[in-house]
Design a protein around this motif. Structure first.
Motif, PDB file in Angstrom:
ATOM      1  N   SER A 182      24.703   9.442 -23.663  1.00 22.23           N
ATOM      2  CA  SER A 182      23.246   9.395 -23.485  1.00 22.23           C
ATOM      3  C   SER A 182      22.597  10.735 -23.835  1.00 22.23           C
ATOM      4  O   SER A 182      21.472  10.778 -24.347  1.00 22.23           O
ATOM      5  CB  SER A 182      22.910   9.002 -22.045  1.00 22.23           C
ATOM      6  OG  SER A 182      23.451   7.732 -21.735  1.00 22.23           O
ATOM      7  N   PHE A 183      23.298  11.811 -23.548  1.00 23.45           N
ATOM      8  CA  PHE A 183      22.796  13.158 -23.873  1.00 23.45           C
ATOM      9  C   PHE A 183      22.537  13.298 -25.376  1.00 23.45           C
ATOM     10  O   PHE A 183      21.474  13.759 -25.798  1.00 23.45           O
ATOM     11  CB  PHE A 183      23.817  14.190 -23.390  1.00 23.45           C
ATOM     12  CG  PHE A 183      23.599  15.591 -23.901  1.00 23.45           C
ATOM     13  CD1 PHE A 183      22.521  16.346 -23.481  1.00 23.45           C
ATOM     14  CD2 PHE A 183      24.492  16.154 -24.797  1.00 23.45           C
ATOM     15  CE1 PHE A 183      22.327  17.642 -23.948  1.00 23.45           C
ATOM     16  CE2 PHE A 183      24.322  17.445 -25.266  1.00 23.45           C
ATOM     17  CZ  PHE A 183      23.233  18.189 -24.842  1.00 23.45           C
ATOM     18  N   ARG A 184      23.488  12.879 -26.187  1.00 24.59           N
ATOM     19  CA  ARG A 184      23.311  12.990 -27.642  1.00 24.59           C
ATOM     20  C   ARG A 184      22.169  12.107 -28.129  1.00 24.59           C
ATOM     21  O   ARG A 184      21.381  12.508 -28.988  1.00 24.59           O
ATOM     22  CB  ARG A 184      24.611  12.617 -28.351  1.00 24.59           C
ATOM     23  CG  ARG A 184      25.723  13.645 -28.178  1.00 24.59           C
ATOM     24  CD  ARG A 184      26.880  13.374 -29.103  1.00 24.59           C
ATOM     25  NE  ARG A 184      27.514  12.086 -28.825  1.00 24.59           N
ATOM     26  CZ  ARG A 184      28.479  11.913 -27.940  1.00 24.59           C
ATOM     27  NH1 ARG A 184      28.916  12.946 -27.225  1.00 24.59           N
ATOM     28  NH2 ARG A 184      29.012  10.724 -27.748  1.00 24.59           N
ATOM     29  N   LEU A 185      22.070  10.898 -27.561  1.00 21.68           N
ATOM     30  CA  LEU A 185      21.006   9.992 -27.982  1.00 21.68           C
ATOM     31  C   LEU A 185      19.630  10.526 -27.570  1.00 21.68           C
ATOM     32  O   LEU A 185      18.657  10.409 -28.329  1.00 21.68           O
ATOM     33  CB  LEU A 185      21.229   8.611 -27.380  1.00 21.68           C
ATOM     34  CG  LEU A 185      22.477   7.864 -27.851  1.00 21.68           C
ATOM     35  CD1 LEU A 185      22.607   6.534 -27.121  1.00 21.68           C
ATOM     36  CD2 LEU A 185      22.467   7.651 -29.354  1.00 21.68           C
ATOM     37  N   LEU A 215      19.297  12.565 -16.064  1.00 28.50           N
ATOM     38  CA  LEU A 215      19.509  13.373 -17.267  1.00 28.50           C
ATOM     39  C   LEU A 215      18.180  13.519 -17.984  1.00 28.50           C
ATOM     40  O   LEU A 215      17.678  12.559 -18.585  1.00 28.50           O
ATOM     41  CB  LEU A 215      20.547  12.691 -18.163  1.00 28.50           C
ATOM     42  CG  LEU A 215      20.913  13.351 -19.488  1.00 28.50           C
ATOM     43  CD1 LEU A 215      21.512  14.727 -19.258  1.00 28.50           C
ATOM     44  CD2 LEU A 215      21.905  12.469 -20.249  1.00 28.50           C
ATOM     45  N   LEU A 216      17.576  14.694 -17.876  1.00 27.72           N
ATOM     46  CA  LEU A 216      16.248  14.944 -18.438  1.00 27.72           C
ATOM     47  C   LEU A 216      16.371  15.796 -19.704  1.00 27.72           C
ATOM     48  O   LEU A 216      16.694  16.982 -19.640  1.00 27.72           O
ATOM     49  CB  LEU A 216      15.363  15.658 -17.409  1.00 27.72           C
ATOM     50  CG  LEU A 216      13.940  16.011 -17.860  1.00 27.72           C
ATOM     51  CD1 LEU A 216      13.172  14.774 -18.286  1.00 27.72           C
ATOM     52  CD2 LEU A 216      13.200  16.762 -16.757  1.00 27.72           C
ATOM     53  N   ASN A 240      23.091  19.508 -29.599  1.00 32.08           N
ATOM     54  CA  ASN A 240      23.542  20.215 -28.402  1.00 32.08           C
ATOM     55  C   ASN A 240      22.414  20.935 -27.669  1.00 32.08           C
ATOM     56  O   ASN A 240      22.675  21.850 -26.887  1.00 32.08           O
ATOM     57  CB  ASN A 240      24.641  21.228 -28.782  1.00 32.08           C
ATOM     58  CG  ASN A 240      25.483  21.622 -27.590  1.00 32.08           C
ATOM     59  OD1 ASN A 240      25.700  20.821 -26.683  1.00 32.08           O
ATOM     60  ND2 ASN A 240      25.961  22.855 -27.574  1.00 32.08           N
ATOM     61  N   ALA A 241      21.183  20.547 -27.907  1.00 34.32           N
ATOM     62  CA  ALA A 241      20.065  21.179 -27.189  1.00 34.32           C
ATOM     63  C   ALA A 241      20.235  20.991 -25.680  1.00 34.32           C
ATOM     64  O   ALA A 241      20.562  19.904 -25.210  1.00 34.32           O
ATOM     65  CB  ALA A 241      18.742  20.583 -27.657  1.00 34.32           C
ATOM     66  N   ALA A 242      20.033  22.053 -24.923  1.00 33.92           N
ATOM     67  CA  ALA A 242      20.285  22.021 -23.478  1.00 33.92           C
ATOM     68  C   ALA A 242      19.277  21.130 -22.752  1.00 33.92           C
ATOM     69  O   ALA A 242      18.087  21.059 -23.108  1.00 33.92           O
ATOM     70  CB  ALA A 242      20.236  23.430 -22.903  1.00 33.92           C
ATOM     71  N   CYS A 243      19.768  20.449 -21.715  1.00 31.22           N
ATOM     72  CA  CYS A 243      18.964  19.528 -20.919  1.00 31.22           C
ATOM     73  C   CYS A 243      19.059  19.920 -19.452  1.00 31.22           C
ATOM     74  O   CYS A 243      19.661  20.936 -19.098  1.00 31.22           O
ATOM     75  CB  CYS A 243      19.465  18.097 -21.123  1.00 31.22           C
ATOM     76  SG  CYS A 243      21.105  17.830 -20.387  1.00 31.22           S
ATOM     77  N   LEU A 244      18.489  19.085 -18.580  1.00 34.70           N
ATOM     78  CA  LEU A 244      18.598  19.263 -17.140  1.00 34.70           C
ATOM     79  C   LEU A 244      19.339  18.078 -16.541  1.00 34.70           C
ATOM     80  O   LEU A 244      19.054  16.924 -16.879  1.00 34.70           O
ATOM     81  CB  LEU A 244      17.215  19.368 -16.496  1.00 34.70           C
ATOM     82  CG  LEU A 244      16.311  20.504 -16.963  1.00 34.70           C
ATOM     83  CD1 LEU A 244      14.960  20.409 -16.255  1.00 34.70           C
ATOM     84  CD2 LEU A 244      16.949  21.860 -16.706  1.00 34.70           C
ATOM     85  N   CYS A 253       4.462  19.705 -23.036  1.00 35.47           N
ATOM     86  CA  CYS A 253       5.823  19.527 -23.554  1.00 35.47           C
ATOM     87  C   CYS A 253       6.131  18.035 -23.620  1.00 35.47           C
ATOM     88  O   CYS A 253       5.370  17.205 -23.133  1.00 35.47           O
ATOM     89  CB  CYS A 253       6.853  20.253 -22.685  1.00 35.47           C
ATOM     90  SG  CYS A 253       6.841  19.756 -20.948  1.00 35.47           S
ATOM     91  N   ARG A 254       7.259  17.717 -24.224  1.00 35.96           N
ATOM     92  CA  ARG A 254       7.654  16.320 -24.435  1.00 35.96           C
ATOM     93  C   ARG A 254       9.051  16.135 -23.858  1.00 35.96           C
ATOM     94  O   ARG A 254       9.954  16.930 -24.124  1.00 35.96           O
ATOM     95  CB  ARG A 254       7.624  16.021 -25.926  1.00 35.96           C
ATOM     96  CG  ARG A 254       7.881  14.594 -26.317  1.00 35.96           C
ATOM     97  CD  ARG A 254       7.528  14.377 -27.775  1.00 35.96           C
ATOM     98  NE  ARG A 254       6.083  14.213 -27.951  1.00 35.96           N
ATOM     99  CZ  ARG A 254       5.486  14.140 -29.137  1.00 35.96           C
ATOM    100  NH1 ARG A 254       6.211  14.250 -30.239  1.00 35.96           N
ATOM    101  NH2 ARG A 254       4.182  13.969 -29.223  1.00 35.96           N
ATOM    102  N   VAL A 255       9.236  15.082 -23.062  1.00 40.26           N
ATOM    103  CA  VAL A 255      10.503  14.873 -22.365  1.00 40.26           C
ATOM    104  C   VAL A 255      10.945  13.421 -22.505  1.00 40.26           C
ATOM    105  O   VAL A 255      10.157  12.544 -22.886  1.00 40.26           O
ATOM    106  CB  VAL A 255      10.397  15.246 -20.868  1.00 40.26           C
ATOM    107  CG1 VAL A 255       9.958  16.693 -20.695  1.00 40.26           C
ATOM    108  CG2 VAL A 255       9.449  14.298 -20.136  1.00 40.26           C
TER     109      VAL A 255
END
Length: 324
Positions: A36-39, A111-112, A49-53, A67-69
């Motif tokens: 899900s992170f990659r998608l 997962l944001l 590989n952009a960092a998330c929360l 910003c856009r999330v």
């Protein structure tokens, strides 16, 4: 920019992890749900590989700069200015907006993903937080009230507003058990015949003694046992390895697992299945399916095909109707 005004739980900065340093004792870390992170990053036009929360519990953020999330985890629970948000849908935040997360319907972590990625220093090729050693992420610690999260430069989004993606679901229906495929390991055939049969036919529930280091899966009928006592030297381990504890319970090592261990290795969860554990809740059940190498390669190929399908949908701005 987002400013944290409430933090009830644990929040960390994550990416795909810190690879290539395990020989120095550094765990890989990174997100629990790499799929899900990659998608999520792809949908926002980010680098892979952009960092998330990753957020467990309730967090309140005030937007200090537009910003856009996108919430990438299936079952995410969040609201914007009191209105519920859905996973898989791009959201534009304006100055003064209040974004609130609550515990998700599936698993423990929201997962944001944010457009541009969370802007924190890169250490050993990763921006992930290593809480055990106190480095990486946001000042090497969990997020707390007053923290201001900045994002890197903006990118063109891959999906249009109004397009919602059906983020990956680990099981066909919420009410069914999670199925995990296991490739036998060095000590698998040291299990008694009865235990090999139990592994394949009884279900296992997620126990209390579980963390991001490893999930303890407890047999519903009986613990597992070996034919005879096995004494092992410490050996290298990695996320996905399934160890057998002295109590006869199985532990699946996860993203923050130690780099060496001495418990018998029953096998390894296929890499294409490992993300699914992020959607498992306390007391929920798992069924094991033991596979050989040929079957494992076939399942991996099917997963890669699914990844390509998602990429095509995102690039073509096609809405997926299989949503909650």
């Amino acid at each position: 920019m987002l400013k944290i005004v409430r933090a009830q739980g644990q929040g960390i900065v994550s990416d795909s992890g810190r690879w290539g340093y395990q020989h120095e004792g550094v765990p890989i870390g990174g997100v629990l749900d790499g799929f899900s992170f990659r998608l999520g990053n792809l949908a926002l036009g980010n680098p892979d590989n952009a960092a998330c929360l990753e957020l467990m519990g309730q967090f309140d953020f005030v937007c200090a700069k537009p910003c856009r999330v996108l919430f990438a985890n299936r079952g995410a629970q969040a609201c914007l200015n009191g209105k519920s948000l859905l996973c898989g849908q791009m959201v534009d935040l304006q100055e003064g907006d209040l974004l609130r997360t609550r515990p998700p319907h599936l698993g423990f972590w929201n997962l944001l993903c944010v457009q541009g990625g969370v802007d924190v220093p890169e250490l050993m090729g990763s921006r992930s937080t290593c809480l055990a050693a106190g480095f990486g992420g946001f000042q090497g610690r969990a997020l707390q009230v007053g923290d201001e999260l900045h994002f890197a430069r903006q990118f063109a989004t891959s999906i249009r507003p109004g397009i919602r993606l059906a983020m990956p679901l680990a099981r066909a229906e919420y009410s069914t058990r999670l199925v995990l495929h296991l490739l036998p390991g060095p000590e698998f055939f040291e299990l008694t015949e009865n235990s090999q049969d139990l592994l394949a036919h009884q279900f296992f529930t997620l126990g209390m003694l579980s963390s991001r280091m490893g999930y303890r899966l407890e047999g519903a009928e009986s613990p597992l046992s070996l034919k005879y006592a096995v004494s092992l030297r410490s050996h290298a381990v990695h996320p996905g390895v399934v160890q057998l504890t002295p109590s006869g319970q199985a532990v699946v090592l996860l993203c923050e697992a130690q780099v060496t261990g001495g418990y018998p290795r029953l096998g390894s969860v296929l890499s294409c299945d490992l993300w699914k554990l992020s959607q498992l809740g306390l007391g929920e059940s798992v069924n094991w399916v033991v596979v050989d190498e040929e079957q494992a390669l076939r399942l991996q190929s099917r997963h890669e095909q699914e990844c390509r399908r998602y990429r095509h949908e995102i690039e073509c701005n096609e809405a997926n109707t299989n949503v909650d």
